[in-house]
Design a protein around this motif. Structure first.
Motif, PDB file in Angstrom:
ATOM      1  N   UNK A  19     -95.446 -31.617  72.072  1.00  0.00           N
ATOM      2  CA  UNK A  19     -96.662 -32.153  71.450  1.00  0.00           C
ATOM      3  C   UNK A  19     -97.494 -31.037  70.811  1.00  0.00           C
ATOM      4  N   UNK A  20     -97.586 -29.904  71.462  1.00  0.00           N
ATOM      5  CA  UNK A  20     -98.331 -28.761  70.892  1.00  0.00           C
ATOM      6  C   UNK A  20     -97.636 -28.244  69.621  1.00  0.00           C
ATOM      7  N   UNK A  21     -96.311 -28.190  69.651  1.00  0.00           N
ATOM      8  CA  UNK A  21     -95.566 -27.762  68.463  1.00  0.00           C
ATOM      9  C   UNK A  21     -95.803 -28.731  67.308  1.00  0.00           C
ATOM     10  N   UNK A  22     -95.883 -30.023  67.620  1.00  0.00           N
ATOM     11  CA  UNK A  22     -96.134 -31.027  66.585  1.00  0.00           C
ATOM     12  C   UNK A  22     -97.528 -30.853  65.981  1.00  0.00           C
ATOM     13  N   UNK A  23     -98.479 -30.425  66.788  1.00  0.00           N
ATOM     14  CA  UNK A  23     -99.816 -30.151  66.254  1.00  0.00           C
ATOM     15  C   UNK A  23     -99.791 -28.939  65.320  1.00  0.00           C
ATOM     16  N   UNK A  24     -99.010 -27.939  65.690  1.00  0.00           N
ATOM     17  CA  UNK A  24     -98.947 -26.708  64.899  1.00  0.00           C
ATOM     18  C   UNK A  24     -98.167 -26.885  63.601  1.00  0.00           C
ATOM     19  N   UNK A  25     -97.069 -27.630  63.655  1.00  0.00           N
ATOM     20  CA  UNK A  25     -96.207 -27.814  62.483  1.00  0.00           C
ATOM     21  C   UNK A  25     -95.899 -29.295  62.291  1.00  0.00           C
ATOM     22  N   UNK A  26     -96.893 -30.076  61.889  1.00  0.00           N
ATOM     23  CA  UNK A  26     -96.688 -31.524  61.767  1.00  0.00           C
ATOM     24  C   UNK A  26     -95.558 -31.912  60.821  1.00  0.00           C
ATOM     25  N   UNK A  27     -95.305 -31.107  59.827  1.00  0.00           N
ATOM     26  CA  UNK A  27     -94.233 -31.424  58.872  1.00  0.00           C
ATOM     27  C   UNK A  27     -92.857 -31.464  59.542  1.00  0.00           C
ATOM     28  N   UNK A  28     -92.705 -30.783  60.681  1.00  0.00           N
ATOM     29  CA  UNK A  28     -91.429 -30.768  61.401  1.00  0.00           C
ATOM     30  C   UNK A  28     -91.301 -31.921  62.404  1.00  0.00           C
ATOM     31  N   UNK A  29     -92.365 -32.690  62.605  1.00  0.00           N
ATOM     32  CA  UNK A  29     -92.379 -33.719  63.643  1.00  0.00           C
ATOM     33  C   UNK A  29     -92.843 -35.073  63.111  1.00  0.00           C
ATOM     34  N   UNK A  30     -92.520 -35.376  61.881  1.00  0.00           N
ATOM     35  CA  UNK A  30     -92.960 -36.629  61.261  1.00  0.00           C
ATOM     36  C   UNK A  30     -92.418 -37.870  61.970  1.00  0.00           C
ATOM     37  N   UNK A  31     -91.288 -37.760  62.656  1.00  0.00           N
ATOM     38  CA  UNK A  31     -90.666 -38.906  63.315  1.00  0.00           C
ATOM     39  C   UNK A  31     -91.015 -39.020  64.798  1.00  0.00           C
ATOM     40  N   UNK A  32     -91.876 -38.160  65.297  1.00  0.00           N
ATOM     41  CA  UNK A  32     -92.238 -38.175  66.712  1.00  0.00           C
ATOM     42  C   UNK A  32     -93.192 -39.337  66.996  1.00  0.00           C
ATOM     43  N   UNK A  33     -92.716 -40.308  67.759  1.00  0.00           N
ATOM     44  CA  UNK A  33     -93.521 -41.480  68.108  1.00  0.00           C
ATOM     45  C   UNK A  33     -94.093 -41.330  69.507  1.00  0.00           C
ATOM     46  N   UNK A  34     -95.326 -41.805  69.685  1.00  0.00           N
ATOM     47  CA  UNK A  34     -95.969 -41.804  70.994  1.00  0.00           C
ATOM     48  C   UNK A  34     -96.625 -43.157  71.236  1.00  0.00           C
ATOM     49  N   UNK A  35     -96.739 -43.507  72.520  1.00  0.00           N
ATOM     50  CA  UNK A  35     -97.531 -44.672  72.912  1.00  0.00           C
ATOM     51  C   UNK A  35     -98.971 -44.209  72.969  1.00  0.00           C
ATOM     52  N   UNK A  36     -99.853 -44.986  72.364  1.00  0.00           N
ATOM     53  CA  UNK A  36    -101.257 -44.600  72.318  1.00  0.00           C
ATOM     54  C   UNK A  36    -102.036 -45.483  73.292  1.00  0.00           C
ATOM     55  N   UNK A  37    -102.333 -46.688  72.899  1.00  0.00           N
ATOM     56  CA  UNK A  37    -103.081 -47.613  73.749  1.00  0.00           C
ATOM     57  C   UNK A  37    -102.697 -49.025  73.318  1.00  0.00           C
ATOM     58  N   UNK A  38    -101.551 -49.472  73.786  1.00  0.00           N
ATOM     59  CA  UNK A  38    -101.073 -50.793  73.408  1.00  0.00           C
ATOM     60  C   UNK A  38    -100.249 -50.786  72.139  1.00  0.00           C
ATOM     61  N   UNK A  39    -100.070 -49.655  71.548  1.00  0.00           N
ATOM     62  CA  UNK A  39     -99.254 -49.554  70.337  1.00  0.00           C
ATOM     63  C   UNK A  39     -98.610 -48.168  70.260  1.00  0.00           C
ATOM     64  N   UNK A  40     -97.592 -48.050  69.423  1.00  0.00           N
ATOM     65  CA  UNK A  40     -96.928 -46.774  69.157  1.00  0.00           C
ATOM     66  C   UNK A  40     -97.222 -46.354  67.734  1.00  0.00           C
ATOM     67  N   UNK A  41     -97.257 -45.064  67.511  1.00  0.00           N
ATOM     68  CA  UNK A  41     -97.436 -44.542  66.154  1.00  0.00           C
ATOM     69  C   UNK A  41     -96.901 -43.122  66.094  1.00  0.00           C
TER      70      UNK A  41
END
Length: 149
Positions: free
Chosen positions: A105-127
């Motif tokens: 997750x920290x790597x995705x914050x640093x280099x978002x272009x490398x983690x465009x397909x990383x899905x997470x559950x937020x609060x009743x939905x995924x994004x």
């Protein structure tokens, strides 16, 4: 607390007796306040299941973050299934999981272009994690990453 407004609501709520500081995010649904679930995910599930789910339907979301190693094997997946069945047998209504490490997750914050397909559950939905605001990303990272059942 509502499952979608716990970040902005936390900005206007003072400190709470559970140790949450003023202006920090509240907990979403019936999830433990970030950092307060220091035991096991089963303990958090047993606690959440004590609420009368019928009265609060739709608002009893429990978010848990598990170490990804817990569900990599067939045995781990079976254990997770048994844990979910136990939760529902206690009368609980809604549970969801993230199994992504803090490091990823920290790597995705640093280099978002490398983690465009990383899905997470937020609060009743995924994004996609990289499409969330920095404050929501930080709130997801702050969820306790349980190491064992």
């Amino acid at each position: 607390m509502g499952i979608s407004n716990y970040l902005p609501a936390g900005k206007v709520v003072g400190a709470t007796p559970c140790g949450r500081r003023s202006k920090e995010p509240l907990s979403e649904g019936v999830s433990p306040f970030a950092g307060s679930d220091t035991s096991t995910p089963l303990a958090a599930m047993r606690s959440a299941a004590k609420l009368n789910q019928d009265v609060h339907s739709g608002g009893t979301l429990l978010n848990l973050r598990l170490n990804e190693d817990l569900v990599k094997t067939k045995r781990g997946q079976s254990n997770l299934g048994a844990m979910i069945q136990s939760f529902f047998s206690l009368g609980a209504f809604h549970v969801q999981f993230n199994t992504i490490s803090t490091e990823v997750l920290r790597k995705a914050q640093e280099k978002p272009e490398d983690y465009k397909d990383l899905l997470v559950r937020v609060a009743g939905y995924s994004t996609q994690f990289v499409n969330l605001s920095k404050s929501m990303q930080d709130a997801i990272i702050a969820r306790t990453a349980h190491e064992n059942y």
